[in-house]
Scaffold this motif. Structure first.
Motif, short mmCIF file in Angstrom:
data_model
loop_
_atom_site.label_atom_id
_atom_site.label_comp_id
_atom_site.label_asym_id
_atom_site.label_seq_id
_atom_site.Cartn_x
_atom_site.Cartn_y
_atom_site.Cartn_z
N MET A 78 1.64 -21.26 1.58
CA MET A 78 1.39 -21.12 0.14
C MET A 78 0.94 -22.45 -0.47
N ASP A 79 0.69 -23.44 0.38
CA ASP A 79 0.23 -24.74 -0.10
C ASP A 79 1.15 -25.31 -1.21
N PRO A 80 2.44 -25.42 -0.92
CA PRO A 80 3.39 -25.87 -1.93
C PRO A 80 3.27 -27.38 -2.16
N SER A 81 3.76 -27.86 -3.31
CA SER A 81 3.65 -29.30 -3.56
C SER A 81 4.76 -30.10 -2.90
N HIS A 82 5.87 -29.42 -2.55
CA HIS A 82 6.99 -30.13 -1.90
C HIS A 82 7.31 -29.46 -0.57
N ILE A 138 3.49 -31.79 15.45
CA ILE A 138 4.06 -31.27 14.20
C ILE A 138 4.21 -32.39 13.17
N VAL A 139 4.69 -33.54 13.60
CA VAL A 139 4.85 -34.66 12.67
C VAL A 139 3.49 -35.06 12.10
N GLU A 179 2.58 -35.04 8.21
CA GLU A 179 2.14 -36.29 7.57
C GLU A 179 0.74 -36.15 6.97
N ASP A 180 -0.10 -35.33 7.58
CA ASP A 180 -1.42 -35.02 7.02
C ASP A 180 -1.26 -34.39 5.63
N LEU A 181 -0.34 -33.44 5.54
CA LEU A 181 -0.10 -32.76 4.26
C LEU A 181 0.45 -33.76 3.24
#
Ligand SMILES: Nc1ncnc2c1ncn2[C@@H]1O[C@H](COP(=O)(O)OP(=O)(O)OP(=O)(O)O)[C@@H](O)[C@H]1O
Ligand SMILES: Nc1ncnc2c1ncn2[C@@H]1O[C@H](COP(=O)(O)OP(=O)(O)OP(=O)(O)O)[C@@H](O)[C@H]1O
Ligand SMILES: [Mg+2]
Ligand SMILES: [Mg+2]
Lengths: 227, 227
Positions: free
Chosen positions: A158-162, A180-181, A185-187
């Motif tokens: 859902m592309d959340p901000s947190h 995964i990390v 970290e990309d996000l």
């Protein structure tokens, strides 16, 4: 921004009181990258559940993006959990009767996104965690680490901000874990808050800010000069 | 002794065949200390479930302590699982409605041990994993690492000759994790076979023999000179 003020979480078991969070204060700006470490039972999951609006404090207040979470109704909280927070659970909480793709697509479908679109977006998220080949597998037809990665894909859909992740690499070998990390970290580099509970000191060190918990309190916080 | 001969485990999902174990051969003497490592999805849990008599091969044979496991009836297999093998699951499999103490005591009670005696012995096992204080807590009233330690206490309560542990320290901080490894190695020193699946290279190194899996096969086995 995330602000806990004098927050406690008290449980009662067999007549005994247990203080899982003990008068804690915490401020995290949107977009920060924070790791939370500490002994088993020190309150990390309790803290993360609190931040994820999955649990309420016994006392104290939680302000999220300018709103007092304690004043929100159940349906308003559900909206916060759906749109603003992506949560990766320590025990995954996948839906056992749904295949991997549908587990990831579910938040979108519940949100009214047309099924084809939802499945396409879910497929992209599945690909980003390297598991397109498990699209049709149900949770009990996957390994522990594969289930963990499905839980992560679902948290980001859902592309959340947190982004709140409770031990996201606990069931992963070093290579998948690093993948995964990197993804998380990309996000974070794109502006999302990233809060990671981890037992892995290597992962803990990668965060810009490292918080340590002991017995429901903060033992140290590198943002305050004491790592 | 444990002997797998040309063992395969094939799953079929959505018409596709997946070879989780691929013609493997493995001999482990009673009392050995073996670590099994490898990427997520490589077949480690499938292997351990096979050794723990929780799953049967699709082809090949499994000989345990001189018996062909494939020829045993369900009730004979249940006896093997109860008396000869202690199994720590990657996802714990605790009984949600029972408190910690009763979860650990259950194998004894099912075995006809008087309840008081069963609870005393369970209390000793609970103490050995440092969680006497959680005696009355049900699984959802405990942290992830606490549940993991209850699962370990339950696995050792019948004093089995073979201990099989799937990621026993995955949810534990370094200190609690080391405590658990010490406990398991103590039991190994008393003559029990110890087979540990782990993603933690530090834990993997402690074993006397290190086996690596990739795609359902053994990539290396330090007992055969290639670690
Ligand atoms: N529902 C509950 N009722 C009573 N006690 C609880 C409950 N949930 C958690 N606890 C206790 O609160 C403490 C903190 O639990 P929490 O799950 O936050 O620990 P944690 O730091 O995440 O541990 P781990 O590293 O093992 O996952 C633990 O000692 C646990 O036993
Ligand atoms: N019931 C099942 N049906 C279909 N495929 C399955 C089933 N169980 C496991 N698999 C697949 O078999 C492979 C091996 O699974 P296994 O659980 O043994 O991996 P693992 O090495 O323990 O991984 P991890 O480190 O992530 O726990 C995985 O790719 C998984 O998707
Ligand atoms: Mg936890
Ligand atoms: Mg596994």
């Amino acid at each position: 921004m995330i602000r806990l003020t004098d927050v406690s979480r008290v449980y009662t078991v067999g007549g005994q009181e247990l203080r899982a969070l003990d008068h804690i204060n915490l401020t995290i700006q949107t977009g920060e990258y924070v790791s939370i470490m500490g002994p088993s039972g020190s309150g990390k999951s309790t803290l993360l559940n609190m931040l994820g609006c999955l649990d309420r404090p016994s006392s104290g207040t939680y302000e999220l993006d300018g709103q007092q979470v304690g004043n929100l109704s159940e349906s308003e909280l559900a909206k916060v959990r759906r749109y603003r927070i992506g949560f990766v659970f320590q025990s995954f909480h996948l839906i056992k009767r749904l295949p991997a793709l549908e587990n990831i697509a579910l938040p979108l479908i519940l949100d009214g996104v047309p099924h084809d679109q939802a499945r396409d977006r879910a497929r992209a998220a599945l690909d980003s965690v390297g598991l397109l080949k498990r699209e049709h597998h149900r949770p009990n037809q996957m390994s522990g680490g594969e289930q963990q990665r499905i839980a992560i894909a679902r948290a980001i859909i859902m592309d959340p901000s947190h982004l709140l992740a409770d031990e996201p690499t606990g069931n992963l070998d070093t290579k998948s874990g690093t993948g995964i990390v990197d993804l998380l970290e990309d996000l974070n580099k794109r502006g999302k808050t990233l809060i990671v509970v981890t037992h892995d000191p290597e992962m803990g060190k990668r965060a810009k800010r490292a918080v340590r918990m002991v017995d429901g309190r903060f033992a140290s916080d590198s943002a305050q000069g004491g790592a």
